[in-house]
Design a protein around this motif. Structure first.
Motif, short mmCIF file in Angstrom:
data_model
loop_
_atom_site.label_atom_id
_atom_site.label_comp_id
_atom_site.label_asym_id
_atom_site.label_seq_id
_atom_site.Cartn_x
_atom_site.Cartn_y
_atom_site.Cartn_z
N SER A 259 -10.04 -10.53 -29.41
CA SER A 259 -8.66 -10.61 -28.94
C SER A 259 -8.42 -11.94 -28.23
O SER A 259 -7.34 -12.54 -28.36
CB SER A 259 -8.35 -9.44 -27.99
OG SER A 259 -8.35 -8.21 -28.70
N ALA A 260 -9.43 -12.41 -27.50
CA ALA A 260 -9.33 -13.72 -26.85
C ALA A 260 -9.26 -14.82 -27.91
O ALA A 260 -8.49 -15.78 -27.78
CB ALA A 260 -10.51 -13.95 -25.91
N CYS A 261 -10.06 -14.69 -28.96
CA CYS A 261 -10.01 -15.67 -30.04
C CYS A 261 -8.61 -15.71 -30.65
O CYS A 261 -8.05 -16.80 -30.90
CB CYS A 261 -11.03 -15.33 -31.13
SG CYS A 261 -12.75 -15.64 -30.67
N GLU A 262 -8.04 -14.56 -30.89
CA GLU A 262 -6.70 -14.50 -31.47
C GLU A 262 -5.67 -15.12 -30.51
O GLU A 262 -4.80 -15.89 -30.92
CB GLU A 262 -6.34 -13.05 -31.78
CG GLU A 262 -5.09 -12.86 -32.62
CD GLU A 262 -3.80 -12.96 -31.80
OE1 GLU A 262 -2.76 -13.39 -32.36
OE2 GLU A 262 -3.83 -12.60 -30.60
N MET A 263 -5.80 -14.81 -29.23
CA MET A 263 -4.84 -15.31 -28.23
C MET A 263 -4.89 -16.84 -28.14
O MET A 263 -3.84 -17.49 -28.06
CB MET A 263 -5.17 -14.70 -26.86
CG MET A 263 -4.27 -15.21 -25.74
SD MET A 263 -4.80 -14.57 -24.12
CE MET A 263 -4.60 -12.80 -24.37
N PHE A 264 -6.09 -17.40 -28.15
CA PHE A 264 -6.24 -18.84 -27.94
C PHE A 264 -6.34 -19.63 -29.25
O PHE A 264 -6.51 -20.85 -29.22
CB PHE A 264 -7.47 -19.11 -27.06
CG PHE A 264 -7.32 -18.62 -25.66
CD1 PHE A 264 -6.42 -19.21 -24.79
CD2 PHE A 264 -8.07 -17.54 -25.21
CE1 PHE A 264 -6.28 -18.75 -23.49
CE2 PHE A 264 -7.94 -17.07 -23.91
CZ PHE A 264 -7.04 -17.68 -23.04
N GLY A 265 -6.25 -18.95 -30.39
CA GLY A 265 -6.30 -19.65 -31.67
C GLY A 265 -7.66 -20.18 -32.04
O GLY A 265 -7.77 -21.14 -32.82
N VAL A 266 -8.70 -19.57 -31.49
CA VAL A 266 -10.08 -20.00 -31.81
C VAL A 266 -10.56 -19.25 -33.05
O VAL A 266 -10.42 -18.03 -33.14
CB VAL A 266 -11.02 -19.72 -30.62
CG1 VAL A 266 -12.47 -19.92 -31.01
CG2 VAL A 266 -10.64 -20.64 -29.45
N ALA A 267 -11.11 -19.99 -33.99
CA ALA A 267 -11.58 -19.38 -35.24
C ALA A 267 -12.93 -18.70 -35.04
O ALA A 267 -13.83 -19.25 -34.40
CB ALA A 267 -11.70 -20.44 -36.32
#
Length: 344
Positions: A259-267
């Protein structure tokens, strides 16, 4: 260098490439690469004295196998083992990844011999050119990972200078990258100004992989929230061991991390190495459902391993991940714009 010596060296390197692709024994691969380096340095006069296997074997780094190989090339023949290797390499390692793999424009996770890879940057770049890649990120390890000969600040600067010297000779864009270790507190193992100078930051956990779920979750979320992080590398740390068993994967709250990856745009990296296959399919599907972006990376430590792309692409295909959510299918400018989206 004579044209014959050049042909011998290129043939030896090509065979080493196919050995790397097939995950052959490291010592065998190095033998062919060392022999190629010796052949490349021969003068025309030295080559004139090489007619038999025994002649070639008298040179440094040439054993019976490499000497026999070189003798065949020198006499105008294609070694049978090279012919067989080319035939085996005509198809992707996993045909299931061929369609999606055709959309990949670049590789965002590769290593050179400046760190724990086996070949120099120029050779990795040449292979990327031959593969038709638009860009190639060189992501050698960060300082604290001494076991992988991590690059100090000074060595990383030197690598960037080398990249500038090499770039005019290559079609693909060479990207300043780093695989930065995620430290115990979630910080990234490199100075802020150095991170700001990179194009691609792959953040990975390499130490204390057996930490508690709470600890690992905090570390990973902190790293993902860093404005320099573009890719979360091999997130579970699992690895196939010599006895055929898997090194246990790290425990963390996958829903929170993704969810953090999705929030911050990290692949989320889909690591293509056959001994990693990270993340496992249930986690890959969870990241898909949570709306994450992905990067299909080879994590290549040698030129031939850049062929691993089809293994990751096949897993992405099985997971039903849309092409436009894979950031290394994007044009270069779109990728770089995304990489810099949160930087000051």
């Amino acid at each position: 260098m004579s044209s014959v010596a050049s042909e011998v060296a290129e043939s030896l390197r090509e065979y080493a490439f196919w050995l790397e692709r097939g995950m052959a024994d490291t010592h065998r691969i190095k033998a062919y690469r060392r022999a190629a380096d010796v052949a490349a340095g021969l003068t025309p006069r030295e080559v004139d004295g090489l007619h038999t296997i025994a002649d070639w074997q008298s040179l440094p780094s040439f054993g019976p196998s490499t000497a026999g190989f070189a003798t065949e090339v020198m006499h105008g023949a294609t070694p049978s083992k090279l012919t067989k290797a080319r035939a085996a390499g005509a198809e992707p390692l996993d045909p299931g990844g061929a369609q999606l793999g055709g959309a990949l424009r670049g590789d965002l996770h590769t290593h050179t011999n400046a760190s724990d890879g086996g070949s120099p940057m120029w050779e990795m770049a040449e292979v990327a050119d031959r593969m038709g890649r638009d860009y190639l990120a060189i992501t050698d390890h960060s300082p604290r990972l001494r076991v992988a000969n991590g690059l100090s600040r000074e060595r990383l600067f030197a690598q960037w200078e080398e990249m500038e010297r090499l770039q005019p000779d290559h079609r693909c864009r060479l990207l300043r990258g780093i695989e930065v270790d995620i430290l115990a507190d979630g910080a990234l193992d490199q100075a802020e100004d150095m991170l700001a100078g990179t194009d691609v930051v792959v953040a990975s956990v390499h130490s204390d992989l057996r930490g508690s779920s709470e600890t690992m979750t905090r570390r990973m979320v902190a790293a993902v929230s860093n404005p320099h992080t573009l890719v979360l590398g091999h997130c579970t740390g699992r690895r196939l061991q010599g006895d055929g068993s898997w090194r246990p994967q790290s425990q963390f709250d996958a829903e929170m991390v993704f969810s953090a990856c999705e929030m911050f745009g990290v692949a989320v990296e889909i690591n293509s190495r056959p001994e990693r296959r990270d993340p496992p399919m249930p986690l890959l599907e969870l990241a898909r459902d949570l709306g994450c972006l992905f990067a299909i990376d080879t994590d290549a430590h040698a030129p031939g391993q850049m062929e691993f792309w089809s293994l990751g692409a096949a897993r992405a295909t099985v997971a039903g991940i849309d092409e436009d959510r894979i950031i290394n299918t994007w044009p270069l400018e779109s990728l770089l714009h995304h990489a810099r989206r949160r930087r000051p």
